[in-house]
Design a protein around this motif. Structure first.
Motif, PDB file in Angstrom:
ATOM      1  N   CYS A 174      49.431 -49.729 -15.286  1.00 43.65           N
ATOM      2  CA  CYS A 174      48.882 -50.993 -15.685  1.00 43.65           C
ATOM      3  C   CYS A 174      47.721 -50.842 -16.394  1.00 43.65           C
ATOM      4  CB  CYS A 174      48.879 -51.761 -14.313  1.00 43.65           C
ATOM      5  SG  CYS A 174      50.161 -52.150 -13.229  1.00 43.65           S
ATOM      6  N   PHE A 175      47.591 -49.672 -17.148  1.00 42.48           N
ATOM      7  CA  PHE A 175      46.513 -49.602 -18.264  1.00 42.48           C
ATOM      8  C   PHE A 175      46.985 -49.608 -19.509  1.00 42.48           C
ATOM      9  CE2 PHE A 175      44.084 -46.640 -20.823  1.00 42.48           C
ATOM     10  CZ  PHE A 175      42.728 -47.088 -20.489  1.00 42.48           C
ATOM     11  N   LEU A 176      45.992 -50.213 -20.526  1.00 45.79           N
ATOM     12  CA  LEU A 176      46.424 -50.590 -21.690  1.00 45.79           C
ATOM     13  C   LEU A 176      45.122 -50.189 -22.484  1.00 45.79           C
ATOM     14  CD1 LEU A 176      48.403 -51.256 -24.008  1.00 45.79           C
ATOM     15  CD2 LEU A 176      47.590 -53.777 -23.736  1.00 45.79           C
ATOM     16  N   ASP A 177      45.324 -49.213 -23.446  1.00 41.86           N
ATOM     17  CA  ASP A 177      44.293 -49.126 -24.425  1.00 41.86           C
ATOM     18  C   ASP A 177      44.213 -50.179 -25.488  1.00 41.86           C
ATOM     19  OD1 ASP A 177      42.009 -47.945 -26.033  1.00 41.86           O
ATOM     20  OD2 ASP A 177      43.159 -46.047 -26.300  1.00 41.86           O
ATOM     21  N   GLY A 178      42.735 -50.669 -25.498  1.00 38.08           N
ATOM     22  CA  GLY A 178      42.570 -52.056 -26.446  1.00 38.08           C
ATOM     23  C   GLY A 178      42.151 -51.586 -27.710  1.00 38.08           C
ATOM     24  N   GLY A 179      41.937 -50.482 -27.909  1.00 37.57           N
ATOM     25  CA  GLY A 179      41.001 -50.128 -29.168  1.00 37.57           C
ATOM     26  C   GLY A 179      41.745 -50.688 -30.463  1.00 37.57           C
ATOM     27  N   GLU A 184      44.086 -62.089 -30.622  1.00 36.21           N
ATOM     28  CA  GLU A 184      45.437 -62.710 -30.588  1.00 36.21           C
ATOM     29  C   GLU A 184      46.509 -61.686 -30.526  1.00 36.21           C
ATOM     30  OE1 GLU A 184      42.683 -65.316 -32.639  1.00 36.21           O
ATOM     31  OE2 GLU A 184      42.942 -63.297 -32.710  1.00 36.21           O
ATOM     32  N   GLN A 185      46.044 -60.211 -30.889  1.00 32.02           N
ATOM     33  CA  GLN A 185      47.018 -59.492 -30.690  1.00 32.02           C
ATOM     34  C   GLN A 185      47.078 -58.711 -29.264  1.00 32.02           C
ATOM     35  OE1 GLN A 185      44.785 -56.718 -33.495  1.00 32.02           O
ATOM     36  NE2 GLN A 185      46.768 -56.240 -34.854  1.00 32.02           N
ATOM     37  N   LEU A 186      46.097 -58.901 -28.654  1.00 31.85           N
ATOM     38  CA  LEU A 186      46.040 -58.717 -27.020  1.00 31.85           C
ATOM     39  C   LEU A 186      46.880 -59.562 -26.379  1.00 31.85           C
ATOM     40  CD1 LEU A 186      44.946 -57.310 -24.543  1.00 31.85           C
ATOM     41  CD2 LEU A 186      43.198 -58.750 -24.577  1.00 31.85           C
ATOM     42  N   VAL A 187      46.859 -60.863 -26.541  1.00 39.60           N
ATOM     43  CA  VAL A 187      47.511 -61.754 -25.918  1.00 39.60           C
ATOM     44  C   VAL A 187      49.271 -61.314 -26.338  1.00 39.60           C
ATOM     45  CG1 VAL A 187      48.182 -64.371 -26.222  1.00 39.60           C
ATOM     46  CG2 VAL A 187      45.766 -63.653 -25.965  1.00 39.60           C
ATOM     47  N   ARG A 188      49.455 -61.224 -27.527  1.00 36.93           N
ATOM     48  CA  ARG A 188      51.043 -60.904 -27.772  1.00 36.93           C
ATOM     49  C   ARG A 188      51.506 -59.838 -26.971  1.00 36.93           C
ATOM     50  NH1 ARG A 188      49.345 -62.468 -33.050  1.00 36.93           N
ATOM     51  NH2 ARG A 188      49.025 -60.202 -33.686  1.00 36.93           N
ATOM     52  N   ARG A 189      50.477 -58.795 -27.055  1.00 36.73           N
ATOM     53  CA  ARG A 189      51.210 -57.443 -26.304  1.00 36.73           C
ATOM     54  C   ARG A 189      51.204 -57.793 -24.833  1.00 36.73           C
ATOM     55  NH1 ARG A 189      49.892 -51.926 -27.156  1.00 36.73           N
ATOM     56  NH2 ARG A 189      51.346 -50.895 -25.588  1.00 36.73           N
ATOM     57  N   ILE A 209      42.579 -57.842 -16.884  1.00 34.90           N
ATOM     58  CA  ILE A 209      41.080 -57.534 -16.744  1.00 34.90           C
ATOM     59  C   ILE A 209      40.997 -56.808 -18.194  1.00 34.90           C
ATOM     60  CG2 ILE A 209      39.564 -55.855 -15.635  1.00 34.90           C
ATOM     61  CD1 ILE A 209      41.462 -56.139 -13.223  1.00 34.90           C
ATOM     62  N   VAL A 210      39.718 -57.429 -18.819  1.00 36.10           N
ATOM     63  CA  VAL A 210      39.510 -56.774 -20.209  1.00 36.10           C
ATOM     64  C   VAL A 210      38.272 -56.098 -19.873  1.00 36.10           C
ATOM     65  CG1 VAL A 210      38.866 -57.496 -22.578  1.00 36.10           C
ATOM     66  CG2 VAL A 210      40.529 -58.643 -21.257  1.00 36.10           C
ATOM     67  N   ASP A 211      38.032 -54.936 -20.431  1.00 35.70           N
ATOM     68  CA  ASP A 211      36.848 -54.150 -20.155  1.00 35.70           C
ATOM     69  C   ASP A 211      36.343 -53.472 -21.440  1.00 35.70           C
ATOM     70  OD1 ASP A 211      34.694 -52.569 -19.124  1.00 35.70           O
ATOM     71  OD2 ASP A 211      35.950 -50.968 -18.576  1.00 35.70           O
ATOM     72  N   TYR A 212      35.391 -54.209 -22.286  1.00 34.62           N
ATOM     73  CA  TYR A 212      34.833 -55.188 -21.878  1.00 34.62           C
ATOM     74  C   TYR A 212      34.794 -56.346 -22.959  1.00 34.62           C
ATOM     75  CZ  TYR A 212      30.603 -52.844 -23.785  1.00 34.62           C
ATOM     76  OH  TYR A 212      29.788 -52.110 -24.666  1.00 34.62           O
ATOM     77  N   LEU A 213      34.319 -57.428 -22.682  1.00 31.90           N
ATOM     78  CA  LEU A 213      34.600 -58.273 -23.942  1.00 31.90           C
ATOM     79  C   LEU A 213      33.736 -58.175 -25.288  1.00 31.90           C
ATOM     80  CD1 LEU A 213      35.298 -62.116 -23.119  1.00 31.90           C
ATOM     81  CD2 LEU A 213      33.576 -61.597 -25.001  1.00 31.90           C
ATOM     82  N   VAL A 235      40.326 -68.504 -26.561  1.00 31.97           N
ATOM     83  CA  VAL A 235      41.764 -67.827 -26.766  1.00 31.97           C
ATOM     84  C   VAL A 235      42.069 -67.291 -25.301  1.00 31.97           C
ATOM     85  CG1 VAL A 235      43.391 -66.081 -27.626  1.00 31.97           C
ATOM     86  CG2 VAL A 235      41.568 -67.386 -29.136  1.00 31.97           C
ATOM     87  N   LEU A 236      41.225 -66.850 -24.632  1.00 33.18           N
ATOM     88  CA  LEU A 236      41.509 -65.877 -23.256  1.00 33.18           C
ATOM     89  C   LEU A 236      41.511 -67.154 -22.346  1.00 33.18           C
ATOM     90  CD1 LEU A 236      39.180 -62.775 -23.233  1.00 33.18           C
ATOM     91  CD2 LEU A 236      41.712 -62.885 -23.428  1.00 33.18           C
ATOM     92  N   SER A 237      40.800 -68.217 -22.714  1.00 32.00           N
ATOM     93  CA  SER A 237      40.836 -69.180 -21.434  1.00 32.00           C
ATOM     94  C   SER A 237      42.260 -70.010 -21.576  1.00 32.00           C
ATOM     95  CB  SER A 237      39.536 -70.094 -21.490  1.00 32.00           C
ATOM     96  OG  SER A 237      39.562 -71.402 -20.731  1.00 32.00           O
TER      97      SER A 237
END
Length: 338
Positions: A174-179, A184-189, A209-213, A235-237
């Protein structure tokens, strides 16, 4: 950036006309020297000969001596500036990842909810080490150095082999590297991952959980950080509402909390944008007393409820932090038995 040294020289220039010496504009001459043998920026025989001759007398920055000054707690980033935090400017360096993992673990243990932790700061290797440290109690420093004794090796082996431990370790999935991912890309992923889980018959993601905004890339059209962070927050809201998913966004604080006497975080301390304060349904602040009072216990940490849109706020929950293993405990008894 390449490890070289640049020196500047000012040379007076002139030319002769009709037997007279006429001064010209001064010439600025920059001389670049690199450590011997590291970089050779020329290739012709003529310039190569001059380069090698000059490199023989090139200056290098070397460590001459190391003098002990005593033991003390260090910041993550500290330089020779007045406040010791020139590189981070107005950021306060904190360790949000430990709390992010605690949120994911608690959601699974209390409500059997799967979480997806997206890190813009740590990679999967660091995340895995923290998970093993939390489950076995082995400090992450020893895991990184790979200097484990026989007992610690047995603990790690049992963690991997036992079925129950493997089920707890599923948090690694349940871990995703968001680099590099914009919001918008995060929401699609996340939506693709949700569809994949439902197709495989797995439990859906109930908490993001987004670390960190503040480390998320800002939109290119944003004219300021406030405007960019405000867009990310909206967008996150909206995503949390439409996809019926809890979104936990870890944030950094500004330096105002350092200037106050009580040092407890407030809503106004959230860095970069008032949108975070407005969009958040529940906002927590982390208070670590030992960071300001050396006499306070290193294990004490408080979680402050700064905003609660559906109930009472300004509540405080005392927790216990085991720094070497990056573990957080709800009670002093659990902390002592760990």
């Amino acid at each position: 950036g390449l490890g070289g040294i640049v020196t500047w020289a000012l040379k007076e220039t002139h030319y002769r006309s009709g037997g007279r010496v006429i001064p010209c504009r001064p010439a600025h001459r920059g001389i670049i020297r690199f450590p011997a043998g590291s970089i050779v920026p020329v290739s012709s025989a003529k310039h190569l000969a001059k380069w090698e001759a000059r490199q023989q007398r090139s200056a290098e920055r070397l460590i001459a001596t190391v003098d002990p000054v005593g033991d003390m707690d260090c910041r993550c980033i500290s330089v020779a500036a007045a406040d010791g935090l020139y590189v981070t400017r107005d950021y306060l360096v904190t360790h949000n990842t430990t709390f992010a993992m605690k949120f994911a673990e608690s959601a699974k243990r209390v409500a059997d909810m799967d979480s997806l932790l997206v890190s813009y700061e740590d990679g999967d290797a660091s995340f895995g080490q923290r998970t093993i440290a939390q489950e076995t109690g082995i400090p992450t420093e020893r895991l990184r150095s790979r200097k484990l004794d026989a007992i610690e090796l047995d603990l790690v082996r049992r963690f991997i082999e036992e079925r129950e431990a493997l089920q707890r370790a599923r948090r690694l999935e349940c871990f995703l590297d968001g680099g590099g991912m914009e919001v918008e890309q995060l929401v699609r992923r996340v939506r693709r991952e949700q569809m994949k889980r439902l197709a495989l018959g797995r439990k859906p993601i109930r908490q993001l959980i987004v670390d960190y905004l503040q480390k998320m890339p800002l939109p290119k059209w944003a004219r300021s950080r406030d405007e960019g962070i405000g867009h990310i927050s909206r967008v996150l809201s909206t995503f949390a509402k439409t996809d019926k998913m809890a979104v936990v966004a870890m944030c950094q604080l500004n330096r105002d909390v350092e200037r106050r006497d009580d040092h407890r975080p407030r809503l106004s301390d959230i860095r970069d944008s008032g949108s975070l304060e407005q969009d958040g349904k529940m906002i927590y602040g982390i208070y670590y007393p030992h960071g300001y009072d050396p006499k306070a216990s290193k294990s004490d940490v408080s979680l402050l409820l700064l905003k609660n849109a559906q109930g009472e706020s300004l509540l405080e929950e005392k927790l216990y932090w085991d720094r070497p293993s990056h573990s957080i405990y709800d009670s002093a008894l659990d902390f002592q038995q760990a």
